[in-house]
Each structure stands twice: as structure tokens, then as C-alpha cells.
Design an enzyme around this catalytic site. Structure first.
Site, PDB file in Angstrom:
ATOM      1  N   TYR A  76       0.684  -0.641  -0.121  1.00  0.00           N
ATOM      2  CA  TYR A  76      -0.158  -0.121   0.379  1.00  0.00           C
ATOM      3  C   TYR A  76       0.758   0.939   0.573  1.00  0.00           C
ATOM      4  CZ  TYR A  76      -4.152  -2.745  -0.289  1.00  0.00           C
ATOM      5  OH  TYR A  76      -5.601  -3.233  -0.358  1.00  0.00           O
ATOM      6  N   ARG A  86       1.393   1.927  -3.281  1.00  0.00           N
ATOM      7  CA  ARG A  86       1.009   2.270  -3.910  1.00  0.00           C
ATOM      8  C   ARG A  86       0.805   3.833  -3.977  1.00  0.00           C
ATOM      9  NH1 ARG A  86      -4.395  -1.110  -3.962  1.00  0.00           N
ATOM     10  NH2 ARG A  86      -5.417  -0.325  -5.094  1.00  0.00           N
ATOM     11  N   HIS A  96     -14.732   2.020  -1.448  1.00  0.00           N
ATOM     12  CA  HIS A  96     -13.352   0.890  -0.189  1.00  0.00           C
ATOM     13  C   HIS A  96     -13.064   1.793   0.069  1.00  0.00           C
ATOM     14  CE1 HIS A  96     -14.907  -1.305  -4.593  1.00  0.00           C
ATOM     15  NE2 HIS A  96     -15.961  -1.876  -3.219  1.00  0.00           N
ATOM     16  N   CYS A 148       0.347   4.476  15.527  1.00  0.00           N
ATOM     17  CA  CYS A 148      -0.748   5.197  15.905  1.00  0.00           C
ATOM     18  C   CYS A 148      -0.640   6.906  16.062  1.00  0.00           C
ATOM     19  CB  CYS A 148      -1.944   4.609  16.225  1.00  0.00           C
ATOM     20  SG  CYS A 148      -3.259   5.266  16.470  1.00  0.00           S
ATOM     21  N   CYS A 167      -2.594   6.394  19.250  1.00  0.00           N
ATOM     22  CA  CYS A 167      -1.986   5.628  20.381  1.00  0.00           C
ATOM     23  C   CYS A 167      -0.258   5.014  20.321  1.00  0.00           C
ATOM     24  CB  CYS A 167      -3.183   4.445  20.714  1.00  0.00           C
ATOM     25  SG  CYS A 167      -3.463   3.146  19.402  1.00  0.00           S
ATOM     26  N   ALA A 203     -12.259   8.066 -21.213  1.00  0.00           N
ATOM     27  CA  ALA A 203     -13.099   8.674 -20.243  1.00  0.00           C
ATOM     28  C   ALA A 203     -12.474   9.808 -20.117  1.00  0.00           C
ATOM     29  CB  ALA A 203     -13.777   7.947 -19.073  1.00  0.00           C
TER      30      ALA A 203
HETATM   31  C1  BV8 Z   1     -17.768  -8.025   0.214  1.00  0.00           C
HETATM   32  C2  BV8 Z   1     -10.092  -1.474  -2.394  1.00  0.00           C
HETATM   33  C3  BV8 Z   1     -18.852  -9.781   2.117  1.00  0.00           C
HETATM   34  C4  BV8 Z   1      -8.666  -2.593  -1.916  1.00  0.00           C
HETATM   35  C5  BV8 Z   1     -11.797  -3.518  -3.393  1.00  0.00           C
HETATM   36  C6  BV8 Z   1     -22.024 -11.312  -4.439  1.00  0.00           C
HETATM   37  C7  BV8 Z   1     -21.960 -10.022  -3.480  1.00  0.00           C
HETATM   38  C8  BV8 Z   1     -20.693  -9.766  -2.345  1.00  0.00           C
HETATM   39  C9  BV8 Z   1     -19.573 -10.272  -1.978  1.00  0.00           C
HETATM   40  C10 BV8 Z   1     -19.290 -11.332  -3.509  1.00  0.00           C
HETATM   41  C11 BV8 Z   1     -20.264 -11.307  -4.322  1.00  0.00           C
HETATM   42  N1  BV8 Z   1     -19.389 -12.659  -5.401  1.00  0.00           N
HETATM   43  C12 BV8 Z   1     -18.080 -12.094  -4.932  1.00  0.00           C
HETATM   44  C13 BV8 Z   1     -18.345 -11.740  -4.250  1.00  0.00           C
HETATM   45  C14 BV8 Z   1     -16.589 -11.430  -3.245  1.00  0.00           C
HETATM   46  C15 BV8 Z   1     -15.613  -9.949  -3.149  1.00  0.00           C
HETATM   47  C16 BV8 Z   1     -16.151  -9.522  -5.027  1.00  0.00           C
HETATM   48  O1  BV8 Z   1     -16.943  -8.938  -5.294  1.00  0.00           O
HETATM   49  N2  BV8 Z   1     -15.093 -10.295  -5.239  1.00  0.00           N
HETATM   50  C17 BV8 Z   1     -15.124 -10.310  -7.075  1.00  0.00           C
HETATM   51  C18 BV8 Z   1     -13.441 -10.523  -7.472  1.00  0.00           C
HETATM   52  C19 BV8 Z   1     -15.603 -12.218  -7.627  1.00  0.00           C
HETATM   53  N3  BV8 Z   1     -16.237  -9.079  -3.383  1.00  0.00           N
HETATM   54  C20 BV8 Z   1     -16.230  -8.534  -1.851  1.00  0.00           C
HETATM   55  O2  BV8 Z   1     -15.568  -9.261  -1.656  1.00  0.00           O
HETATM   56  C21 BV8 Z   1     -16.355  -7.458  -1.232  1.00  0.00           C
HETATM   57  N4  BV8 Z   1     -17.115  -7.746  -0.092  1.00  0.00           N
HETATM   58  O3  BV8 Z   1     -18.771  -8.604  -0.272  1.00  0.00           O
HETATM   59  O4  BV8 Z   1     -18.200  -8.698   1.947  1.00  0.00           O
HETATM   60  C22 BV8 Z   1     -19.457  -9.747   2.909  1.00  0.00           C
HETATM   61  C23 BV8 Z   1     -20.305  -9.036   3.759  1.00  0.00           C
HETATM   62  C24 BV8 Z   1     -20.769  -9.444   5.070  1.00  0.00           C
HETATM   63  C25 BV8 Z   1     -20.357  -9.745   6.386  1.00  0.00           C
HETATM   64  C26 BV8 Z   1     -18.869  -9.839   5.775  1.00  0.00           C
HETATM   65  C27 BV8 Z   1     -18.203  -9.691   3.850  1.00  0.00           C
HETATM   66  C28 BV8 Z   1     -15.318  -5.895  -0.790  1.00  0.00           C
HETATM   67  C29 BV8 Z   1     -14.593  -5.521  -2.210  1.00  0.00           C
HETATM   68  C30 BV8 Z   1     -13.910  -4.983  -2.412  1.00  0.00           C
HETATM   69  C31 BV8 Z   1     -12.360  -5.523  -2.245  1.00  0.00           C
HETATM   70  N5  BV8 Z   1     -11.414  -4.124  -2.895  1.00  0.00           N
HETATM   71  N6  BV8 Z   1     -10.770  -2.316  -3.011  1.00  0.00           N
HETATM   72  C32 BV8 Z   1      -7.535  -1.892  -3.085  1.00  0.00           C
HETATM   73  O5  BV8 Z   1      -7.633  -0.775  -3.625  1.00  0.00           O
HETATM   74  O6  BV8 Z   1      -6.778  -2.221  -2.435  1.00  0.00           O
HETATM   75  S1  BV8 Z   1     -11.957  -3.674  -5.272  1.00  0.00           S
HETATM   76  C33 BV8 Z   1     -11.036  -3.485  -6.675  1.00  0.00           C
HETATM   77  O7  BV8 Z   1     -12.074  -3.905  -7.275  1.00  0.00           O
HETATM   78  C34 BV8 Z   1     -11.003  -2.007  -6.208  1.00  0.00           C
HETATM   79  O8  BV8 Z   1     -11.967  -1.107  -5.517  1.00  0.00           O
HETATM   80  C35 BV8 Z   1     -11.393  -1.268  -7.805  1.00  0.00           C
HETATM   81  O9  BV8 Z   1     -11.936   0.173  -7.733  1.00  0.00           O
HETATM   82  C36 BV8 Z   1     -12.206  -2.552  -7.355  1.00  0.00           C
HETATM   83  C37 BV8 Z   1     -13.075  -3.049  -8.736  1.00  0.00           C
HETATM   84  O10 BV8 Z   1     -12.531  -2.929  -9.863  1.00  0.00           O
HETATM   85  P1  BV8 Z   1     -12.950  -1.701 -11.229  1.00  0.00           P
HETATM   86  O11 BV8 Z   1     -12.425  -0.583 -10.814  1.00  0.00           O
HETATM   87  O12 BV8 Z   1     -13.556  -2.102 -12.520  1.00  0.00           O
HETATM   88  O13 BV8 Z   1     -11.030  -1.620 -11.558  1.00  0.00           O
HETATM   89  P2  BV8 Z   1     -10.973  -2.825 -13.302  1.00  0.00           P
HETATM   90  O14 BV8 Z   1      -9.379  -2.566 -13.448  1.00  0.00           O
HETATM   91  O15 BV8 Z   1     -11.356  -4.086 -12.801  1.00  0.00           O
HETATM   92  O16 BV8 Z   1     -11.719  -3.037 -14.374  1.00  0.00           O
HETATM   93  C38 BV8 Z   1     -11.224  -0.919 -14.902  1.00  0.00           C
HETATM   94  C39 BV8 Z   1     -12.260  -1.068 -16.202  1.00  0.00           C
HETATM   95  O17 BV8 Z   1     -11.740   0.138 -16.661  1.00  0.00           O
HETATM   96  C40 BV8 Z   1     -12.195  -1.523 -17.045  1.00  0.00           C
HETATM   97  O18 BV8 Z   1     -13.127  -1.818 -17.733  1.00  0.00           O
HETATM   98  C41 BV8 Z   1     -11.008  -0.875 -17.685  1.00  0.00           C
HETATM   99  O19 BV8 Z   1     -11.275  -1.228 -19.498  1.00  0.00           O
HETATM  100  C42 BV8 Z   1     -11.507   0.473 -18.074  1.00  0.00           C
HETATM  101  N7  BV8 Z   1     -10.649   1.694 -18.957  1.00  0.00           N
HETATM  102  C43 BV8 Z   1      -9.654   1.159 -19.046  1.00  0.00           C
HETATM  103  N8  BV8 Z   1      -8.433   2.606 -18.363  1.00  0.00           N
HETATM  104  C44 BV8 Z   1     -10.220   3.508 -19.111  1.00  0.00           C
HETATM  105  C45 BV8 Z   1     -11.693   3.234 -18.817  1.00  0.00           C
HETATM  106  N9  BV8 Z   1     -12.264   3.429 -18.662  1.00  0.00           N
HETATM  107  C46 BV8 Z   1     -12.398   4.730 -19.014  1.00  0.00           C
HETATM  108  N10 BV8 Z   1     -11.481   5.305 -19.956  1.00  0.00           N
HETATM  109  C47 BV8 Z   1     -10.363   4.691 -19.871  1.00  0.00           C
HETATM  110  N11 BV8 Z   1      -8.828   6.040 -20.159  1.00  0.00           N
HETATM  111 ZN    ZN Z   2      -4.081   3.935  18.189  1.00  0.00          ZN
END
Ligand code: BV8
Ligand code: ZN
Length: 244
Positions: free
Chosen positions: A67, A70, A120, A150, A153, A235
Site C-alpha cells: 500500500y 501504491r 472501498h 498510530c 496511541c 473517459a
Molecule cells: C463483500 C480496495 C461480503 C482495496 C477493493 C456477491 C455479493 C457480495 C460479495 C461478493 C459477491 N461475489 C463475490 C463477492 C466477494 C467479492 C467480490 O466481488 N469478488 C470478485 C473478485 C468476484 N466482494 C467482496 O469481497 C466485497 N465484500 O461483499 O463482503 C460480506 C458481507 C457481510 C459480511 C462480510 C462480508 C469487498 C470488495 C472490495 C474489495 N476492495 N479495493 C484496494 O484497492 O487495494 S476492490 C477493487 O476492485 C478496487 O476497489 C476496484 O475499484 C474494484 C473494481 O475494479 P474496477 O474499479 O472496476 O477496476 P478494473 O481494473 O476491474 O476495471 C477498470 C475498467 O476501466 C476496465 O473495464 C477498463 O476497460 C476500463 N478502462 C481502462 N482505462 C480506461 C477505462 N475506461 C475509461 N477510460 C479509460 N481511460
Molecule cells: Zn491507536
């Protein structure tokens, strides 16, 4: 594509409330890697090694180093033209405007947007697991200073204040985001592959509620099937055409 952008611009002109969802694609032109696709982060780093609570407990220093790397990239990044279009839309729509982002790069705030819902979390925020305080921290640390102490603390049980895979999003926040998707006139998705839930479910809510949904993305995505219009392109080029 021009006619589709004109149609979207018309719909926005007639709208009272617009809700926007952004993903990593909007920040690509600012030099921040996306997650999927060529040179995407998940191609080089595995989610299970760097972006889950288990990974953090296993090796907090290693996750912090990732992190911190990044954070260095993001701190040097400037908002691009696409970010500034959203600032202009907020100026026009005022409290009829809502911006929901999956990004943790703080670029919408840096560009000047006020109403930003960070689903997120934010890479410049630290959360302490001992005193539970969350605070802003722009510091780029040296390896031997990680995990950072921290500031309240002095504990080193600190984590980046971001949502990892398998962690639940803030319930009030996701409820608010769903309400914003259901109550807008126009829903705009920008730069997201729609690969991550529950964020990717927002355009579907808007579509189910009969709202006009338009997607600005470099390629078709899992969002496209919920969009009335899909505008394929970078975009930073296509969004500014909305304001012509
Ligand atoms: C949760 C922070 C449940 C960290 C991130 C169904 C329901 C609920 C959950 C799930 C489910 N199925 C699966 C899950 C679990 C999981 C999930 O979704 N997994 C996926 C991989 C299948 N979800 C979770 O775990 C979430 N938690 O639901 O918990 C729960 C409920 C109760 C109690 C306990 C648990 C948490 C998800 C959050 C994860 N954290 N990020 C970090 O960044 O380090 S996610 C990460 O992916 C980023 O936040 C990112 O933003 C996000 C999505 O990715 P995108 O932003 O879309 O980026 P990507 O590269 O994929 O796409 C970019 C796009 O831009 C492309 O299409 C490209 O073509 C386009 N592009 C490129 N250049 C351009 C452009 N477009 C325009 N102009 C350009 N120039
Ligand atoms: Zn603290």
C-alpha cells in the site's frame, strides 16, 4: 458514438438528480494502474496475498509495503479531464449530484468534488486496530517504519483504511449508495469492469428502477448489459464531450 453522447447529454440536461459510479478506469490517464486488463494490478499481485484481512494478519509489513508503494504512485498523480467533468457536473447539479467511487486514490476529492462516497475506503487513511481511530496520513514511509505507529496511541497495530476482499462494506454507506442509484434520474458508470460486488450491483438497481443508465468505458464490461447506452472510449476523451 457522437449521437450516443448527445443523447446522454440531453438526458443529463433534463435530469434533476444524477448518480455516478466510478472505477479504476477513470484514473488510468492519471498514471494509476487499473486492476484487470493488461498491466492491471491483479495481474502482478495476487488478491489473496495483498488485499485480504488474512493476508494482512499473516504479514502486516508486507501488505503495508504494497500500500505504501501504491500511495507513492497515487500521491504523485493529478486528476485528469474526466475527473474535472465530474466536478463541473457537481457545480451544475449541486445537491442533485452524487458520486460513488470504488477507487481509493482520493483523486475525486483532489479534483474538487465535495459529495464523494468512497465505497472501498481511502489509501491516505489509517485505521488503528487498538484505539479504532481513523485518520488522514499522506506520509510515504520507509520500509523500517512500517507498519506506521498510530498517531493517537502509538500502537503499530494499524492498517490501511480500505475494504479488502471478504470484508463487508460499511452497511450505511452501501445502503445510501443503493438509494442514490434508485432515486436518480440518470446513472452514469465510468471506468469500471463491474467485477466487484456489491458496487457492481448499483447500475442494475438503477436499470431495474427504470432510470436512464449510460456507461463510459474503454471496453464492454459486466455493467454494459444494464446500460441504455454504452460509450466505448477513454473517459478522459469521451466524458468532456458531454459538456460540449
Ligand atoms: C463483500 C480496495 C461480503 C482495496 C477493493 C456477491 C455479493 C457480495 C460479495 C461478493 C459477491 N461475489 C463475490 C463477492 C466477494 C467479492 C467480490 O466481488 N469478488 C470478485 C473478485 C468476484 N466482494 C467482496 O469481497 C466485497 N465484500 O461483499 O463482503 C460480506 C458481507 C457481510 C459480511 C462480510 C462480508 C469487498 C470488495 C472490495 C474489495 N476492495 N479495493 C484496494 O484497492 O487495494 S476492490 C477493487 O476492485 C478496487 O476497489 C476496484 O475499484 C474494484 C473494481 O475494479 P474496477 O474499479 O472496476 O477496476 P478494473 O481494473 O476491474 O476495471 C477498470 C475498467 O476501466 C476496465 O473495464 C477498463 O476497460 C476500463 N478502462 C481502462 N482505462 C480506461 C477505462 N475506461 C475509461 N477510460 C479509460 N481511460
Ligand atoms: Zn491507536
Amino acid at each position: 458514438m457522437i449521437e450516443r453522447i448527445k443523447k446522454a447529454a440531453d438526458k443529463i440536461k433534463k435530469a434533476k438528480r444524477i448518480t455516478i459510479l466510478t472505477g479504476a478506469g477513470i484514473s488510468k490517464a492519471s498514471g494509476i494502474p487499473t486492476f484487470r486488463g493488461e498491466d492491471g494490478l491483479w495481474g502482478k499481485y495476487s488478491i489473496s496475498e495483498f488485499a485480504t484481512l488474512e493476508a494482512f494478519h499473516k504479514d502486516p509489513k508486507k501488505v503495508w509495503q504494497w500500500y505504501n508503494y501504491r500511495k507513492k504512485l497515487i500521491k504523485q498523480a493529478e486528476p485528469n479531464k474526466a475527473h474535472y467533468v465530474l466536478v463541473e457536473l457537481e457545480r451544475i447539479f449541486k445537491d442533485g449530484f452524487a458520486l460513488i467511487t470504488q477507487n481509493i486514490d482520493n483523486l475525486h476529492t483532489k479534483a474538487g468534488n465535495k459529495s464523494v462516497y468512497e465505497l472501498h475506503g481511502n489509501i491516505f487513511e489509517v485505521k488503528c486496530l487498538i484505539c479504532n481511530k481513523i485518520y488522514h496520513d499522506q506520509t510515504i514511509y520507509k520500509d523500517d517504519q512500517l507498519p506506521p505507529k498510530c498517531k493517537y496511541c502509538q500502537s503499530i497495530r494499524t492498517r490501511p483504511n480500505v475494504v479488502w476482499f471478504g470484508e463487508s462494506l460499511d452497511v450505511e454507506l452501501i445502503k445510501k449508495a443503493m438509494a442514490l442509484a434508485a432515486s436518480c434520474d440518470v446513472f452514469i458508470s465510468v471506468g469500471t469492469s463491474g467485477g466487484v460486488q456489491p458496487a457492481a450491483g448499483l447500475p442494475k438497481i438503477a436499470q431495474r428502477m427504470g432510470k436512464y443508465v449510460v456507461e463510459f468505458n474503454a471496453e464492454y464490461s459486466a455493467i454494459s448489459m444494464f446500460a441504455d447506452d454504452v460509450i466505448i472510449g477513454n473517459a478522459e476523451k469521451t466524458l468532456p464531450m458531454l459538456l460540449n
